[in-house]
Design a protein around this motif. Structure first.
Motif, PDB file in Angstrom:
ATOM      1  N   UNK A   1     -55.787  29.817  16.377  1.00  0.00           N
ATOM      2  CA  UNK A   1     -55.198  29.798  17.726  1.00  0.00           C
ATOM      3  C   UNK A   1     -53.701  30.108  17.668  1.00  0.00           C
ATOM      4  N   UNK A   2     -53.032  29.564  16.668  1.00  0.00           N
ATOM      5  CA  UNK A   2     -51.603  29.848  16.476  1.00  0.00           C
ATOM      6  C   UNK A   2     -51.380  31.347  16.341  1.00  0.00           C
ATOM      7  N   UNK A   3     -52.211  32.013  15.523  1.00  0.00           N
ATOM      8  CA  UNK A   3     -52.033  33.446  15.305  1.00  0.00           C
ATOM      9  C   UNK A   3     -52.420  34.259  16.537  1.00  0.00           C
ATOM     10  N   UNK A   4     -53.237  33.652  17.403  1.00  0.00           N
ATOM     11  CA  UNK A   4     -53.605  34.305  18.666  1.00  0.00           C
ATOM     12  C   UNK A   4     -52.657  33.940  19.795  1.00  0.00           C
ATOM     13  N   UNK A   5     -51.562  33.220  19.479  1.00  0.00           N
ATOM     14  CA  UNK A   5     -50.581  32.752  20.479  1.00  0.00           C
ATOM     15  C   UNK A   5     -51.226  31.890  21.556  1.00  0.00           C
ATOM     16  N   UNK A   6     -52.192  31.092  21.140  1.00  0.00           N
ATOM     17  CA  UNK A   6     -52.899  30.175  22.028  1.00  0.00           C
ATOM     18  C   UNK A   6     -52.491  28.751  21.638  1.00  0.00           C
ATOM     19  N   UNK A   7     -51.837  28.040  22.539  1.00  0.00           N
ATOM     20  CA  UNK A   7     -51.323  26.703  22.224  1.00  0.00           C
ATOM     21  C   UNK A   7     -52.310  25.586  22.532  1.00  0.00           C
ATOM     22  N   UNK A   8     -53.517  25.923  22.939  1.00  0.00           N
ATOM     23  CA  UNK A   8     -54.501  24.887  23.311  1.00  0.00           C
ATOM     24  C   UNK A   8     -55.252  24.415  22.065  1.00  0.00           C
ATOM     25  N   UNK A   9     -54.547  23.693  21.201  1.00  0.00           N
ATOM     26  CA  UNK A   9     -55.117  23.209  19.956  1.00  0.00           C
ATOM     27  C   UNK A   9     -55.815  21.881  20.148  1.00  0.00           C
ATOM     28  N   UNK A  10     -56.574  21.502  19.128  1.00  0.00           N
ATOM     29  CA  UNK A  10     -57.067  20.135  19.034  1.00  0.00           C
ATOM     30  C   UNK A  10     -56.093  19.356  18.163  1.00  0.00           C
ATOM     31  N   UNK A  11     -55.385  18.405  18.743  1.00  0.00           N
ATOM     32  CA  UNK A  11     -54.431  17.615  17.987  1.00  0.00           C
ATOM     33  C   UNK A  11     -53.175  18.391  17.650  1.00  0.00           C
ATOM     34  N   UNK A  12     -52.582  18.079  16.505  1.00  0.00           N
ATOM     35  CA  UNK A  12     -51.288  18.631  16.107  1.00  0.00           C
ATOM     36  C   UNK A  12     -51.355  19.485  14.847  1.00  0.00           C
ATOM     37  N   UNK A  13     -52.349  19.262  14.002  1.00  0.00           N
ATOM     38  CA  UNK A  13     -52.354  19.848  12.661  1.00  0.00           C
ATOM     39  C   UNK A  13     -52.818  21.299  12.676  1.00  0.00           C
ATOM     40  N   UNK A  14     -52.170  22.117  11.857  1.00  0.00           N
ATOM     41  CA  UNK A  14     -52.632  23.496  11.680  1.00  0.00           C
ATOM     42  C   UNK A  14     -52.344  23.941  10.256  1.00  0.00           C
ATOM     43  N   UNK A  15     -53.207  24.794   9.764  1.00  0.00           N
ATOM     44  CA  UNK A  15     -53.069  25.285   8.400  1.00  0.00           C
ATOM     45  C   UNK A  15     -51.800  26.116   8.270  1.00  0.00           C
ATOM     46  N   UNK A  16     -51.106  25.949   7.153  1.00  0.00           N
ATOM     47  CA  UNK A  16     -49.923  26.759   6.874  1.00  0.00           C
ATOM     48  C   UNK A  16     -50.264  28.015   6.083  1.00  0.00           C
ATOM     49  N   UNK A  17     -51.548  28.210   5.851  1.00  0.00           N
ATOM     50  CA  UNK A  17     -51.997  29.405   5.138  1.00  0.00           C
ATOM     51  C   UNK A  17     -52.580  30.384   6.150  1.00  0.00           C
ATOM     52  N   UNK A  18     -52.085  31.631   6.173  1.00  0.00           N
ATOM     53  CA  UNK A  18     -52.594  32.604   7.142  1.00  0.00           C
ATOM     54  C   UNK A  18     -54.085  32.827   6.994  1.00  0.00           C
ATOM     55  N   UNK A  19     -54.747  33.087   8.114  1.00  0.00           N
ATOM     56  CA  UNK A  19     -56.163  33.440   8.091  1.00  0.00           C
ATOM     57  C   UNK A  19     -56.320  34.791   7.430  1.00  0.00           C
ATOM     58  N   UNK A  20     -57.257  34.875   6.500  1.00  0.00           N
ATOM     59  CA  UNK A  20     -57.458  36.105   5.746  1.00  0.00           C
ATOM     60  C   UNK A  20     -57.744  37.264   6.689  1.00  0.00           C
ATOM     61  N   UNK A  21     -56.997  38.366   6.495  1.00  0.00           N
ATOM     62  CA  UNK A  21     -57.208  39.543   7.311  1.00  0.00           C
ATOM     63  C   UNK A  21     -56.421  39.549   8.597  1.00  0.00           C
ATOM     64  N   UNK A  22     -55.588  38.494   8.835  1.00  0.00           N
ATOM     65  CA  UNK A  22     -54.847  38.445  10.078  1.00  0.00           C
ATOM     66  C   UNK A  22     -53.627  39.357  10.054  1.00  0.00           C
ATOM     67  N   UNK A  23     -53.174  39.708   8.841  1.00  0.00           N
ATOM     68  CA  UNK A  23     -52.005  40.540   8.722  1.00  0.00           C
ATOM     69  C   UNK A  23     -50.692  39.780   8.867  1.00  0.00           C
ATOM     70  N   UNK A  24     -50.768  38.427   8.953  1.00  0.00           N
ATOM     71  CA  UNK A  24     -49.556  37.624   9.094  1.00  0.00           C
ATOM     72  C   UNK A  24     -49.376  36.713   7.911  1.00  0.00           C
TER      73      UNK A  24
END
Length: 440
Positions: A417-440
Motif C-alpha cells: 500500500x505504501x508503494x501504491x501511495x495508499x495510506x489505508x493500512x492496517x495498524x502502523x507497521x510496514x516492511x522496510x524491504x521493497x516488494x520484489x519487482x516494484x522498482x523502488x
C-alpha cells in the motif's frame, strides 16, 4: 531456564518479581508520576536527556515541577544527570548538563532537591533511564526503559504523526529492585563531577549513599536479572549487592552484550526485537544463525529511506521481517514514527527492556541498564500490547510464532500500500524491504 542468564554480571538472577509493561511515553510517565506522587520516602532518577520543552502528562508541568512537589513533601529527591564531554558536546542541546540557564532554573527549585552530574568514558554517554521509588523501603519500585524526557516521546496514544517517538518502560517490583538501588548508589557515589564546584547541586549533595543491605519481599513470579554496560575504569567500588558476589567493576561490565548473544543463540521459535540501532556484527551473526535454525524473526527499527545495511543480508530468509512504523498525520498522509525502544522478546517466554541500543556505544562503552526477565505472562503482555498497537489486531490467542508470521504478512501488505501511495493500512507497521519487482 532455556534462555541462559548473563554469567559475568554485577547482579544475580532473582525470583519473585512483578513486571508491568508501559508502552509509549504518556502511559509510562503517567504511571511514573503517580508513583512519585505516592512516594513515602525517596525518588531517585538517572537522566540522560531532559528537554526544556518536555511536559509530563495530564497538566503536571515539567519533570522538575513533578520532582519539586515531591521534595516539598519531604521526599528525598536525587537525580544523576549526564554531562557531555568535549567529544559528545554536540549532544548538549537537550541535556540538563549544568549550564548557567540550568542553574538558574534550579535556583527556583526546592532547596532539598539533590543533583550530581556524571560524565562517561570520553566519547560515550551515561545513558541509563531509570526511576527508583522508595529505595530500601517495603514499597520499593523501579522503572527501567529507554524513554527520554523528550516532548516527542510524551505524546498521547494514537497521535502518530511525524517527529513522534515510540518507546517502552517496564515497572518492576520485588527483589531485583535492590539491584537498581545498588546501581544508583554506585553511580551517585562515584559520579565523575561530584568534587567540582559545579558538579553537584543542593545542600546534602556532597554526601555519599550507603549501599542497600536488605532484599525487598517477593511481589510476583518473574525471574529477573538487572544487566548493565559499564566501561572499564569508570567505577572502583565493587561492593557486592545483597546476596550477590563482589564484582570487579573497575574492569567494566558487558552483561547486556553477553545476554543478547546468549538469548538469540538459545531461541527456538521466535524473536521479536525493537531497537533504535542494530549494527553490531556479533548481534547480526547471532540473528543469522537463528534464521538458519528456522526461528521466525521480526525486527522493528526506525523507518528511514534506506533499510539498515547490516540487516539487509538477513532479508534472504522468508521468515525474517524488517519493519518500521508510521502513523497518520491530520492530512491523512503516513509519516514515520521514530522507534526509540530497546527490547527483545524470545519464544514468548523471555524478554529484556532497558536503555541499551545494539550499537557499539551501548554494548561496549556507554553506561546502560536493562532488566532481563524469564516470565511468560509478562512477555506475552508486552508482546500482545505492542502488536495490538503496531498491527491493530489482537494476537493474544496465537502462539508466538504465529504472531510473528502474522506481523510479516501485515507488514508486507502495508508495504505494498505504501508503494501504491495508499495510506489505508492496517495498524502502523510496514516492511522496510521493497516488494520484489516494484522498482523502488
Amino acid at each position: 531456564m532455556t534462555i541462559p542468564a548473563a554469567s559475568r554480571a554485577s547482579y544475580p538472577v532473582r525470583p519473585g518479581n512483578a513486571i508491568h509493561p508501559l508502552i509509549d511515553g504518556v502511559p509510562a510517565f503517567r504511571r511514573i508520576c503517580e508513583a512519585i506522587e505516592q512516594a513515602k520516602h525517596s525518588v531517585w532518577a538517572t537522566v540522560t536527556f531532559m528537554w526544556a520543552a518536555c511536559r509530563m502528562p495530564d497538566g503536571r508541568g515539567t519533570p522538575l515541577d513533578v520532582l519539586n512537589r515531591a521534595a516539598e513533601r519531604g521526599i528525598d529527591v536525587r537525580i544523576i544527570f549526564w554531562r557531555p564531554d568535549p567529544e559528545t558536546e554536540y549532544l548538549k542541546t537537550n541535556a540538563f548538563w549544568g549550564a548557567p540557564e540550568h542553574i538558574e532554573k534550579l535556583s527556583e527549585s526546592h532547596p532539598s532537591l539533590l543533583i550530581r552530574w556524571d560524565r562517561a568514558q570520553p566519547g560515550y554517554c551515561q545513558h541509563q533511564k531509570s526511576w527508583l521509588i522508595d529505595a530500601g523501603a517495603e514499597s520499593e519500585t523501579a522503572f527501567l526503559g529507554g524513554i527520554n524526557l523528550n516532548p516527542h516521546s510524551v505524546v498521547a496514544p494514537g497521535h502518530r504523526g511525524e517527529g513522534q517517538n515510540h518507546d517502552v518502560y517496564i515497572e518492576l517490583a520485588g527483589p531485583s529492585t535492590v539491584d537498581v538501588h545498588h546501581n544508583f548508589a554506585q553511580r551517585w557515589n562515584e559520579a565523575s563531577e561530584r568534587k567540582l564546584p559545579d558538579g553537584r547541586w543542593g545542600a546534602g549533595s556532597e554526601s555519599d549513599l550507603s549501599f542497600p543491605t536488605e532484599i525487598p519481599r517477593q511481589r510476583g513470579q518473574a525471574l529477573v536479572q538487572i544487566q548493565r554496560t559499564i566501561h572499564k575504569g569508570r567505577f572502583a567500588n565493587g561492593h557486592a549487592t545483597p546476596e550477590g558476589s563482589v564484582f570487579p567493576i573497575e574492569e567494566g561490565e558487558l552483561s547486556n552484550f553477553e545476554q543478547y548473544c546468549a538469548a538469540i543463540d538459545a531461541a527456538r521459535s521466535s524473536i521479536y526485537m525493537e531497537n533504535q540501532y542494530v549494527a553490531v556484527p556479533e548481534i547480526i551473526a547471532c540473528l543469522h544463525r537463528a534464521l538458519r535454525r528456522g526461528v521466525e524473526i521480526v525486527v522493528v527499527v526506525p523507518a528511514e529511506d534506506k533499510a539498515p545495511e547490516p540487516l539487509l543480508d538477513l532479508a534472504a530468509f522468508d521468515h525474517f521481517t524488517l519493519a518500521g512504523i508510521a502513523g497518520l498525520n491530520d492530512d491523512g498522509a503516513r509519516k514515520p514514527v521514530w522507534v526509540h525502544a530497546k527490547l527483545m522478546l524470545i519464544d514468548g517466554e523471555w524478554g529484556t527492556v532497558g536503555s541499551c541500543n545494539l550499537h557499539r556505544y551501548s554494548l561496549f562503552g556507554n553506561c546502560e541498564m536493562n532488566a532481563a526477565f524469564w516470565d511468560s505472562k509478562s512477555v506475552r503482555a508486552l508482546l500482545d500490547g505492542l502488536l495490538d498497537e503496531h498491527l491493530d489486531v489482537d494476537v493474544s490467542g496465537m502462539d508466538d510464532r504465529a504472531a510473528m508470521q502474522l506481523f510479516g504478512r501485515i507488514a508486507r501488505s502495508n508495504r505494498q500500500r505504501y508503494e501504491d501511495s495508499d495510506s489505508s493500512w492496517q495498524g502502523l507497521a510496514y516492511s522496510l524491504l521493497p516488494i520484489e519487482g516494484s522498482g523502488r
